[in-house]
Enzyme design. Structure first.
Site, short mmCIF file in Angstrom:
data_model
loop_
_atom_site.label_atom_id
_atom_site.label_comp_id
_atom_site.label_asym_id
_atom_site.label_seq_id
_atom_site.Cartn_x
_atom_site.Cartn_y
_atom_site.Cartn_z
N SER A 17 -10.69 -3.66 0.59
CA SER A 17 -10.86 -2.34 1.18
C SER A 17 -9.72 -1.45 0.74
CB SER A 17 -10.89 -2.44 2.71
OG SER A 17 -9.57 -2.61 3.19
N LYS A 18 -9.77 -0.25 1.23
CA LYS A 18 -8.79 0.77 0.93
C LYS A 18 -7.34 0.30 1.17
CE LYS A 18 -8.90 5.38 0.34
NZ LYS A 18 -9.23 5.94 -0.87
N ARG A 19 -7.19 -0.53 2.18
CA ARG A 19 -5.85 -1.06 2.51
C ARG A 19 -5.17 -1.70 1.32
NH1 ARG A 19 -6.23 -5.60 5.31
NH2 ARG A 19 -8.50 -5.58 5.18
N HIS A 20 -5.97 -2.21 0.40
CA HIS A 20 -5.41 -2.97 -0.71
C HIS A 20 -5.04 -2.10 -1.90
CE1 HIS A 20 -7.86 -6.07 1.49
NE2 HIS A 20 -6.67 -6.61 1.48
N GLU A 78 -9.71 6.50 -8.42
CA GLU A 78 -8.33 6.27 -7.99
C GLU A 78 -7.54 5.47 -9.02
OE1 GLU A 78 -8.86 6.46 -3.14
OE2 GLU A 78 -9.27 4.61 -4.21
#
Ligand code: GLU
Length: 448
Positions: free
Chosen positions: A231-234, A241
Site C-alpha cells: 500500500s501507500k505506506r510502503h 510516483e
C-alpha cells in the site's frame, strides 16, 4: 500466445497493475505472440478520458507497447447484449429479482454451504445457471488445479435488471472474442475465474462462441517489506510516483520482473532483452513477492551508472527541465541513485550556493576558515585547473595542515555549494573554474 492486459481506468496505474502488464508483455515478446490492451471502462463514473490517458501514459513511460487496441469494453456492449439474450433464450441464464436478503434466507433454509439457486421470474437481474452437478476446475498454470464444486457456487449475477452486464460476464466474453489463449492477472481475481469459465462454457454450449477457453495464470500477491499487503505506506505506489521519484523505466521493468519471477541463476540485473529471452511462467512463484523500494533504488543506481554520460544528461535535463547539464551529470553519475537525487546534489554548482546554517556552523568555524583560506591560496596558485591539478593542489593543503582530508574538503564544499553534499570536490572545483571557485570562497570567508 495471445495475451491481454485489461486495466480498469479508475485512476493511476499501481505497481501491481504495472507488474501484470509487464508479465503479459514479456510473455508476448518471449513467445512472439500478441498483447491485446483492453480498457475495462464499464464503470462509467470512474472511467474518465483522463483516467484512461493516465493508464496509457504510464504504459508508454514504462515502454510497454501493445499489438492490438486499446479496445474499450463499452464498445462491445452490443455483442454483450446479444450473448446475454442468447443465454436467456437457451435457458443458460434466467432473470431473478432475488435480493441479498433472499440469498441469505435461502442459505438459512438450505445450509450455508449450498449455492444459491433463484426462481426464474419475468423481470430482474440476470443470473447464470450453474450446472447442478460436477465441478469447474481452474487449472492455473502457476498454482495448479483447483476444483470448485457446483453445488457450493451461487448462480452468479451477470447483468443488472436494466440489461447492463457485469464484470465477470463482460471479461469472459471479451477474452473469448479476442481469442486470448492465456489470461495472466493478479491473484485477487482467483475467485472470479470459475464464474468466468462457467460463462464461457454456457456461451459455447448455446452456440454463441466458438473459441476455446483460455488458460489462467494468477500472479502472486505483492507485499511491502514488512510482509503486509502493498500500500501507500510502503512508498511510491503508482507508476507516476515512481517516475516522479526519478526512477528509470528500464530499472523499473527489471525490478518489477523480479516480483514473483526469478531467473534460474538468481541474477538480479537483467536487461529488458535478457528478460524477454528468459521469461517463462514456470519460474513464477506462488508465494507473495516483496516490493522493497530500497532494492529498487539500489538497482536504479546500477542502471544510472551504466548509462553513457550523454544519455544520463538527456535524462536529467528532461527530469529537471534545465539545459546544458552534461558536465554536471558526468561528475554526479557515481553519486546518485535516482534522477531526483541529481539536482539536490549538484544544482548549487549551477545556481550558486544555498544556505545551510548547520553546515556553516559545523565546518566554517575558526579551523575550517583557516583551512578554507589555505585552500584558496593553493587554488589561486595552481598552474593548471583541471581535476588532476586541483586534486594535487588540495592534497598538498591537507598534507601541510596534517589533518584528515575532510577537514579541508568539507569547508570548501560548504563554501562552494552552501551545504555538505556535492559531487566530488576536485570535480566540482574544476567544473566551476578558478574564478568562480575563488569568488565563492571569498564570499564565504567574508561572511564569517
Ligand atoms: N479490469 C480488471 C482490473 O483492473 C482486471 C480484469 C482482468 O484482468 O481480468 O482489476
Amino acid at each position: 500466445m495471445r495475451l491481454r492486459f485489461a486495466p480498469s481506468p479508475t485512476g493511476a496505474l499501481h505497481i501491481g497493475g504495472a507488474r501484470t502488464a509487464l508479465f503479459n508483455w514479456l510473455l508476448a515478446r518471449h513467445s512472439g505472440g500478441a498483447l491485446v490492451l483492453r480498457i475495462e471502462d464499464t464503470d462509467r463514473e470512474r472511467s474518465t478520458p483522463e483516467n484512461v490517458e493516465q493508464i496509457l501514459d504510464a504504459l508508454r513511460w514504462l515502454e510497454l507497447d501493445w499489438d492490438e487496441g486499446p479496445l474499450l469494453q463499452t464498445d462491445h456492449s452490443e455483442r454483450h447484449r446479444e450473448v446475454l439474450a442468447g443465454l436467456l433464450e437457451g435457458g443458460h441464464a434466467y432473470r431473478s429479482g432475488a435480493t441479498a436478503e433472499d440469498v441469505k434466507a435461502y442459505k438459512l433454509a438450505h445450509g450455508a454451504e449450498q449455492g444459491f439457486r433463484g426462481e426464474p421470474e419475468a423481470e430482474g437481474a440476470v443470473r447464470l445457471r450453474v450446472p447442478a452437478e460436477g465441478a469447474t476446475v481452474v487449472d492455473d498454470v502457476i498454482r495448479g488445479p483447483t476444483s470448485f464444486e457446483h453445488v457450493h457456487m451461487d448462480d452468479p449475477v451477470i447483468a443488472r435488471a436494466d440489461g447492463s452486464v457485469l464484470y465477470n460476464f463482460a471479461v469472459a466474453i471479451d477474452d473469448l472474442d479476442a481469442g486470448i489463449t492465456i489470461v495472466v492477472r493478479g491473484e485477487d481475481h482467483v475467485s472470479n475465474t470459475p464464474k468466468q469459465q462457467l460463462v464461457m462454457e454456457a456461451a459455447a454450449a448455446a452456440g454463441l462462441t466458438s473459441a476455446p477457453l483460455p488458460r489462467y495464470a494468477h500472479l502472486p500477491l505483492l507485499h511491502g517489506p514488512d510482509g503486509k499487503k502493498l500500500s501507500k505506506r510502503h512508498g511510491a505506489a503508482s507508476v507516476q510516483e515512481l517516475r516522479e521519484a526519478g526512477y528509470l523505466p528500464e530499472a523499473v521493468r527489471n525490478y518489477l520482473a523480479l516480483l514473483g519471477w526469478g531467473a534460474g541463476d538468481d541474477a538480479t540485473v537483467l536487461s529488458t532483452e535478457e528478460l524477454i529471452e528468459r521469461f517463462t511462467l514456470d519460474r513464477v512463484s506462488r508465494n507473495p513477492a516483496r516490493f522493497d523500494e530500497v532494492k529498487l533504488k539500489w538497482l536504479n543506481g546500477v542502471y544510472i551508472r551504466a548509462l553513457p554520460v550523454g544519455e544520463l544528461t538527456r535524462r536529467v535535463e528532461a527530469f529537471t527541465g534545465r539545459e546544458d547539464l552534461g558536465e554536471l551529470a558526468r561528475i554526479s553519475q557515481e553519486k546518485i541513485h535516482t534522477l531526483a537525487d541529481f539536482w539536490p546534489l549538484a544544482g548549487a554548482l549551477r545556481d550558486g550556493p544555498g544556505d545551510d546554517p548547520k553546515a556553516r556552523e559545523r565546518w566554517l568555524g575558526p579551523e575550517g576558515l583557516q583551512a578554507l583560506a589555505d585552500a584558496r591560496s593553493a587554488l589561486e596558485q595552481a598552474g593548471d585547473f583541471d581535476e588532476a591539478a586541483v586534486g594535487e593542489a588540495l592534497a598538498a593543503v591537507v598534507e601541510r595542515r596534517a589533518v584528515k582530508p575532510r577537514e579541508v574538503y568539507q569547508p570548501l564544499r560548504v563554501a562552494l555549494s552552501g551545504g555538505t553534499v556535492s559531487p566530488g570536490i576536485f570535480e566540482s572545483v574544476a567544473l566551476l573554474g578558478r574564478e568562480e571557485t575563488l569568488r565563492r570562497i571569498d564570499s564565504a570567508l567574508s561572511r564569517a
